[in-house]
Every structure is written in C-alpha cells, then in structure tokens.
Design a protein around this motif. Sequence first.
Motif, PDB file in Angstrom:
ATOM      1  N   ALA A 354      -1.025  -0.848  -1.065  1.00 55.67           N
ATOM      2  CA  ALA A 354      -1.210  -2.362  -1.285  1.00 55.67           C
ATOM      3  C   ALA A 354      -2.642  -2.860  -0.384  1.00 55.67           C
ATOM      4  O   ALA A 354      -2.011  -2.335   0.977  1.00 55.67           O
ATOM      5  CB  ALA A 354       0.091  -2.669  -0.752  1.00 55.67           C
ATOM      6  N   SER A 355      -2.746  -3.665  -0.863  1.00 55.00           N
ATOM      7  CA  SER A 355      -4.105  -4.702  -0.167  1.00 55.00           C
ATOM      8  C   SER A 355      -3.459  -5.046   1.255  1.00 55.00           C
ATOM      9  O   SER A 355      -4.262  -5.034   2.089  1.00 55.00           O
ATOM     10  CB  SER A 355      -4.265  -5.894  -0.815  1.00 55.00           C
ATOM     11  OG  SER A 355      -3.393  -7.333  -1.495  1.00 55.00           O
ATOM     12  N   VAL A 356      -2.144  -5.616   1.348  1.00 57.69           N
ATOM     13  CA  VAL A 356      -1.738  -5.955   2.709  1.00 57.69           C
ATOM     14  C   VAL A 356      -1.638  -4.275   3.756  1.00 57.69           C
ATOM     15  O   VAL A 356      -1.895  -4.764   4.594  1.00 57.69           O
ATOM     16  CB  VAL A 356      -0.252  -6.444   2.596  1.00 57.69           C
ATOM     17  CG1 VAL A 356      -0.117  -6.676   4.361  1.00 57.69           C
ATOM     18  CG2 VAL A 356       0.275  -7.617   1.524  1.00 57.69           C
ATOM     19  N   GLU A 357      -1.187  -3.517   3.162  1.00 57.39           N
ATOM     20  CA  GLU A 357      -1.421  -2.452   3.721  1.00 57.39           C
ATOM     21  C   GLU A 357      -2.938  -1.661   3.990  1.00 57.39           C
ATOM     22  O   GLU A 357      -2.838  -1.546   5.192  1.00 57.39           O
ATOM     23  CB  GLU A 357      -0.354  -1.195   3.225  1.00 57.39           C
ATOM     24  CG  GLU A 357      -0.242  -0.220   3.894  1.00 57.39           C
ATOM     25  CD  GLU A 357       0.184   1.429   2.611  1.00 57.39           C
ATOM     26  OE1 GLU A 357       0.098   2.870   3.861  1.00 57.39           O
ATOM     27  OE2 GLU A 357       0.831   0.869   1.945  1.00 57.39           O
ATOM     28  N   ALA A 358      -3.651  -2.119   3.446  1.00 56.89           N
ATOM     29  CA  ALA A 358      -4.604  -2.020   3.378  1.00 56.89           C
ATOM     30  C   ALA A 358      -5.029  -2.575   4.074  1.00 56.89           C
ATOM     31  O   ALA A 358      -6.597  -2.077   5.282  1.00 56.89           O
ATOM     32  CB  ALA A 358      -5.977  -1.709   2.225  1.00 56.89           C
ATOM     33  N   GLU A 359      -5.133  -3.991   4.905  1.00 53.29           N
ATOM     34  CA  GLU A 359      -5.266  -4.634   5.267  1.00 53.29           C
ATOM     35  C   GLU A 359      -5.004  -4.272   6.933  1.00 53.29           C
ATOM     36  O   GLU A 359      -5.742  -4.805   7.710  1.00 53.29           O
ATOM     37  CB  GLU A 359      -5.290  -5.913   5.526  1.00 53.29           C
ATOM     38  CG  GLU A 359      -6.012  -6.443   4.133  1.00 53.29           C
ATOM     39  CD  GLU A 359      -7.826  -6.134   4.570  1.00 53.29           C
ATOM     40  OE1 GLU A 359      -8.305  -6.959   5.479  1.00 53.29           O
ATOM     41  OE2 GLU A 359      -8.477  -6.321   3.156  1.00 53.29           O
ATOM     42  N   ARG A 360      -3.759  -3.949   7.095  1.00 53.66           N
ATOM     43  CA  ARG A 360      -3.152  -3.652   8.123  1.00 53.66           C
ATOM     44  C   ARG A 360      -3.415  -3.047   9.081  1.00 53.66           C
ATOM     45  O   ARG A 360      -4.241  -2.623  10.118  1.00 53.66           O
ATOM     46  CB  ARG A 360      -1.396  -3.385   8.093  1.00 53.66           C
ATOM     47  CG  ARG A 360      -0.950  -4.544   7.333  1.00 53.66           C
ATOM     48  CD  ARG A 360       0.349  -3.814   7.447  1.00 53.66           C
ATOM     49  NE  ARG A 360       1.470  -3.770   9.202  1.00 53.66           N
ATOM     50  CZ  ARG A 360       1.522  -4.829   9.982  1.00 53.66           C
ATOM     51  NH1 ARG A 360       2.134  -6.074   9.684  1.00 53.66           N
ATOM     52  NH2 ARG A 360       2.538  -4.306  10.430  1.00 53.66           N
TER      53      ARG A 360
END
Length: 381
Positions: A354-360
């Motif tokens: 997910a984009s949120v996980e990738a950014e983290r």
Amino acid sequence: MTAGTPWHLQVLGLPGYADPVAVRRAYAAALRQIDPETDPAGFGRLREAYEAARAWCEAGASEPTLAVSTDVGALRYDAREPEEVTAGASPDHPPVTDNTLALAMDFAAGVGTHGAGQVAALLAASLAEVRKQYIDAPGLYEEHLIDLVALQRIGHRVNVFAAAEEQFHWHEVGHLAALGERGQWVEKVLSERDAWNELGTDQRHGWLAVFARAETSLDTSLLRHWPEVARLRESYPAWLGLHLSHDTLQAWQSMFDAQSPSSQDMYRRMALPDSAFLPARVARARERARGRSSSWLAVLVMSMCVGIGHLVFNGFADKPSVPYDPTPLPADTPRQCADLYLELDAPDALAGRASVEAERLKTRADRCARAGHWHPPAPGR
C-alpha cells in the motif's frame, strides 16, 4: 606523409623511409589503441598492414599476436619478438633489446591468473626484470602499465593502480607531469580517490560491495542501485573505472533504461539521499545545523499550537472536538536499519505494498541513511 607512401605505412603512420624497428614500434603503439574483440575489422587491417610493412622492409622475423584471456582485462602474448632500441647505438654500444611491452603483457597475464592478492609481488618481480634492461626501460614499462589500466586491458585494476603508485612514486613532485597525458590521467584518479575517501565509510563500503556484485554477475536485483551509480559515475569517472568496466556500466544503464517509467521512478526514490554523496564532515555539519533549525522550528510550532488551542477552547468550547492520534514512527536501531536494507534490496521490494506502507518504509530508510546506518549487516551478525 607523401602521396607515394605505401598504404601499409600510412596505416601505421610511418613515412616512406621507415625501417623494421620503426615498423615494430608503430605496430606496438597501435595495438594499445585497439581492442581485437570490439573492433576485429580494425585489428585485422592493422595486422595486415604490419605484415605488409614487414615484407616491404624485408624483415622475416615473426611478430607476436595479441590474444585476450578469459579473465577480465588480462592480456597475454602468444609469442614475443623483442624490439631493438637504436637510440645512441654505436659500434662500441650496439642496440639493446626492448622487452618492456612483452614484460607488461606477462604481468597482466599473471594478474589474471593469480588474482588480486598477488598483484604487488607480481609487479615487484616484473620490475626487477625490467631494471635489468637498458636505462630507459622502467619509464617505458610504466607507460605500458598505465595504458593497460586506463584502457581496462588488465584485471584487478584497483590493486594494480595501488601497487604501481607505490613502485613508481606517483606522489613525487614533478613525476606525473613528465608522463604527459598518462600522468594527467593518473592525477585525475588520485584526485577522485581522495574525494571518494571523504565520503561516509558505510556508504563507501556498501557501494564497493555493489560494484563487486555487478562485475561478477549483473542481474535485475541491482537495478535499484543504478541511480546512485549514475551519480557516482558523474563525480568519479576515472576512479570508478578501476572498479567497473565500461561494458558493465553500459549494460547496467541499458537494463535500467529498459524498465517502465514508474519502475525507474520507484528506484530513484529508493536511492540514498543527497547527504550520502557529500563528504562525511559536510554531511555531519549539515545534520547538526538541521537539528538546531528543527529545534527552533519545533518550539515555534509548539507555541503556535498552544495559541490555536486556546482559541479553539475559548471560542468553540461548546462544540465537540475530534481527536487525531497518528501512528508514531520511532527511529530504528542500527540492527533494524541493516535488516531494512536487506528487505529493500530486493528488486520488487515495494511491489504490492500500500502507498502508506511504502512511504513509511522510505521514511525509515531515509532516517537510517541520515544516521549513518544504511548498509547491510556486518559479517557474523
């Protein structure tokens, strides 16, 4: 060069009155400028011109043929014919034999056979033999050796360069200037190496490991490192050439260019931050300055939040508030950073996330890099 000069002498860049010694010298010099593997037609024409020039000069001795070993960059001679050096010759001082090119080729073959650990010993032994020749032999040998390294015709170039630097005293004032363009190339490598050594230790060790992997086997798992290697190639082209061959760099870039724009963008975003490419002392100074600025900014933001809180509480006390509790993102330990490095080292590390996980994950990687912990786990851990 006159219009009546035979074609074979024109190919060798010789005048019509050239003798067998001049033919051999011109052929040896031309060999250093051509690669039989990449330009077989040019090598064939050069060889044909040499044979014709020998016949024209009525020189019946056989000349060596150049062959490329299976070891990267290692060259050897199948047969050798020494060259006579006639400068200063007289009845009391007959011509001497120039074996410097053959000895340089023998050294290159030995490096390809025995490996990096024997480079210094092999060079010392080769130079001991060279010094038995005429007085100018070490200087000519040095030029041949620089050509082999600069043209990537020898393996283990980092070790060869270091051994040659010690043997030929390249740090002595005025020595490199006497070597002309070859000396300028050596000076460029030395300057880039000094700048390279100013980078962070972890970053340098990590990149050197990547270089070694690429030279051994270039595969898709290394695509994520290309944006960093491309930046290094711009800053340290001569020094990088001791670690990576031109063929490896070209193949690496072609693999990256063949990826989709979205994949290329993902690899660029996974690259180390700009601070990793700065000298370590500069990066530390910037980090300290950033920390001081962040402290002042935090105080300012906190003051603003308190003021806004008072306004909200006093002006809208009768309205319900909606609490906001974002998930904290604590700093990783050195061990966690090393594990994260391995996790993101896979070619499709962010695929399907997910984009949120990738950014983290990218934020964690950036924090690790800023803290100097962005590298694989140390051996044995």
